[in-house]
Design an enzyme around this catalytic site. Structure first.
Site, short mmCIF file in Angstrom:
data_model
loop_
_atom_site.label_atom_id
_atom_site.label_comp_id
_atom_site.label_asym_id
_atom_site.label_seq_id
_atom_site.Cartn_x
_atom_site.Cartn_y
_atom_site.Cartn_z
N GLY A 73 64.18 64.64 59.43
CA GLY A 73 63.13 65.66 59.57
C GLY A 73 62.44 66.08 58.48
O GLY A 73 61.28 66.33 58.33
N GLN A 182 64.13 70.83 66.72
CA GLN A 182 64.96 71.58 67.55
C GLN A 182 64.57 71.35 69.01
O GLN A 182 65.35 71.50 70.03
CB GLN A 182 65.20 72.86 67.08
CG GLN A 182 65.80 73.06 65.63
CD GLN A 182 67.23 72.90 65.69
OE1 GLN A 182 67.78 73.08 66.61
NE2 GLN A 182 67.77 72.68 64.45
N GLY A 203 67.42 62.53 63.76
CA GLY A 203 68.23 62.02 64.62
C GLY A 203 69.52 62.95 64.87
O GLY A 203 70.08 63.04 65.71
N THR A 240 63.71 48.25 53.12
CA THR A 240 64.42 47.51 54.29
C THR A 240 64.89 48.61 55.45
O THR A 240 65.38 49.73 54.95
CB THR A 240 65.43 46.92 53.62
OG1 THR A 240 65.09 45.86 52.75
CG2 THR A 240 66.39 45.86 54.99
N CYS A 328 70.82 75.30 55.37
CA CYS A 328 70.43 75.40 54.09
C CYS A 328 70.48 76.74 53.27
O CYS A 328 70.42 76.60 52.09
CB CYS A 328 68.81 75.08 54.12
SG CYS A 328 68.56 73.93 55.55
C1 PLP Z 1 67.43 70.16 60.49
C2 PLP Z 1 65.83 70.45 60.71
C3 PLP Z 1 65.11 69.87 59.90
C4 PLP Z 1 65.55 68.94 58.65
O1 PLP Z 1 65.95 67.58 59.24
P1 PLP Z 1 66.76 66.71 58.19
O2 PLP Z 1 66.76 65.34 59.15
O3 PLP Z 1 68.01 67.22 58.08
O4 PLP Z 1 65.85 66.47 57.08
C5 PLP Z 1 63.86 70.22 59.72
N1 PLP Z 1 63.26 71.13 60.66
C6 PLP Z 1 64.06 71.59 61.63
C7 PLP Z 1 63.57 72.62 62.46
C8 PLP Z 1 65.50 71.54 61.52
O5 PLP Z 1 66.47 72.11 62.44
#
Ligand code: PLP
Length: 408
Positions: A73, A182, A203, A240, A328
């Site tokens: 994400g 989410q 994922g 890759t 975080c």
């Molecule tokens: C967890 C999350 C992310 C980050 O995704 P990652 O795959 O851990 O980098 C971004 N946005 C939201 C709303 C999230 O909950």
């Protein structure tokens, strides 16, 4: 009460499901070819990647060629926002509209762009945690390059009216990106019908592994290359492919989006039971974020006179995994920017707990959570001088009381 172990932090990450794992396994040991290789082993891996892309595209109603695999994400958010910013800055577009309670992958990217000369509008989200299409419409200017607004908030679970927001963006001719990390598996998403130009997804929030996700980019939008190198992802993101992770992601997306209405009904009934149970038995508490348009598994409650970290540690001793907001921000003593964006004072924001429940949670698990939270909050308050002050209505504490249920 007999001790249970309950993982209630599914918005931080999830367990890889059996179905995802078993689809991934052959790509580690048997079908381990490089998708770019010419012989059959390579072609099989290449076909698995393209199959996965097509399966994902079919769930979200787009073309396979509009799906770009990323490491998750955060990468997808960065690519979409900085990519559009890079392209449109040259054309004099230097304004971005977002919200005050985005994930840090969006907020910190916007802050970075602000240093590069962009102006950022952070829409306020109100005391319940929503933005409206009208707010977005009013914020868009002649020089707006991008609107980026999350589909659902990761801390308080509120779901934004994304199709309406996308519509005003199009009316004004502005690109629209959404962080849907989410929302996937909770809200049915069809990017074409909902007018989404770009969408980020991860994922590991839906039972795939960590380190895989994708960015949907509508055909016609050409983002600058993220990683220069080989021809993977149409040359835009070289390297890759992570074949097992990509195959697992497709399975996780299919599983998560298969039975959204039934799952929502089942999980939100347990959610509401937990919320009611806690709010009715713990004084000076409050639910953060509106209950309407809320993720089925999200519970976010503040307890006045309680220190968030102690609460989490004591829940952990009782077998409950919870968080104080986003993964975080825990570890730092600053209250969550999301809770502050609702207008909560630091003292109320600080004593909060997020539970994000998911299958295989049971109603009995819900009862256990209510009982443990009640006991633990009482214990912490009994040791807290701050709680003494609050109960004695010491000067300076009244302001906090208007945000929570009665103390007695
Ligand atoms: C967890 C999350 C992310 C980050 O995704 P990652 O795959 O851990 O980098 C971004 N946005 C939201 C709303 C999230 O909950």
């Amino acid at each position: 009460m007999e001790k249970r172990y309950i993982y209630a932090d599914n918005s931080a990450t999830t367990k890889v499901s059996e179905s995802v794992l078993s689809e991934m396994l052959p790509y580690f040991t048997e079908e381990y070819g490089n998708p770019s290789s010419i012989y059959r082993l390579g072609r099989n891996a290449g076909r698995a990647v393209e199959d996965a892309r097509a399966r994902i595209a079919s769930v979200f109603g787009c073309q396979p060629s509009e799906i770009y695999f990323t490491s998750g994400g955060s990468e997808a958010d960065n690519w979409a926002i900085k990519g559009v910013a890079d392209k449109l800055f040259a054309k004099g577009k230097k304004h971005i509209v977002t919200t005050a309670f985005e994930h840090h992958a969006v907020l910190h990217t916007c802050e970075y762009l602000a240093k590069k000369g962009f102006e950022i509008t952070y829409l306020p989200v109100g005391d319940k945690g929503y933005v409206t299409a009208k707010q977005v419409e009013d914020a868009i200017r002649e020089d707006t390059a991008l609107v980026t607004i999350m589909y659902a908030n990761n801390e308080i679970g509120t779901i934004m009216p994304i199709p309406e927001i996308a519509e005003v963006c199009h009316k004004k001719g502005v690109l629209f990106h959404t962080d849907a990390v989410q929302a996937v598996g909770n809200v049915p998403i069809n990017v074409k019908e909902q007018g989404i130009d770009m969408m980020s997804m991860s994922g590991h929030k839906i039972h795939a592994q960590k380190g895989i996700g994708f960015l949907y980019v509508r055909k016609g939008i050409v983002l600058p290359n993220l990683i220069h190198g080989g021809g993977q992802e149409k040359g835009r993101r070289a390297g890759t492919e992570n074949v097992p992770a990509i195959v697992g992601l497709a399975r996780a997306v299919e599983d998560a989006c298969a039975d959204i209405p039934a799952k929502t009904e089942r999980i939100s009934a347990i959610r509401d039971h937990i919320i009611d149970g806690i709010l009715s038995s713990v004084p000076a508490s409050r639910l953060n974020g509106g209950i309407e348009h809320r993720l089925a598994g999200n519970i976010n409650i503040s307890f006045l006179g309680v220190e968030g970290e102690s609460l989490l540690l004591m829940l952990d001793m009782n077998g409950i995994c919870a968080s104080s907001g986003s993964a975080c921000t825990s570890g730092s003593l600053d209250p969550s920017h999301v809770l502050l964006s609702l207008g909560l004072p630091h003292e109320v924001a600080h004593g909060s707990m997020r539970l994000s429940i998911a299958d295989p949670i049971t109603p009995e698990d819900g009862d256990y959570i209510i009982e443990v939270v009640k006991t633990v909050v009482e214990k912490i308050r009994n040791m807290s001088p701050l709680w003494e002050d609050i109960k004695n209505k010491k000067q300076g504490t009244e302001r906090w009381l208007s945000f929570v249920s009665p103390v007695e």
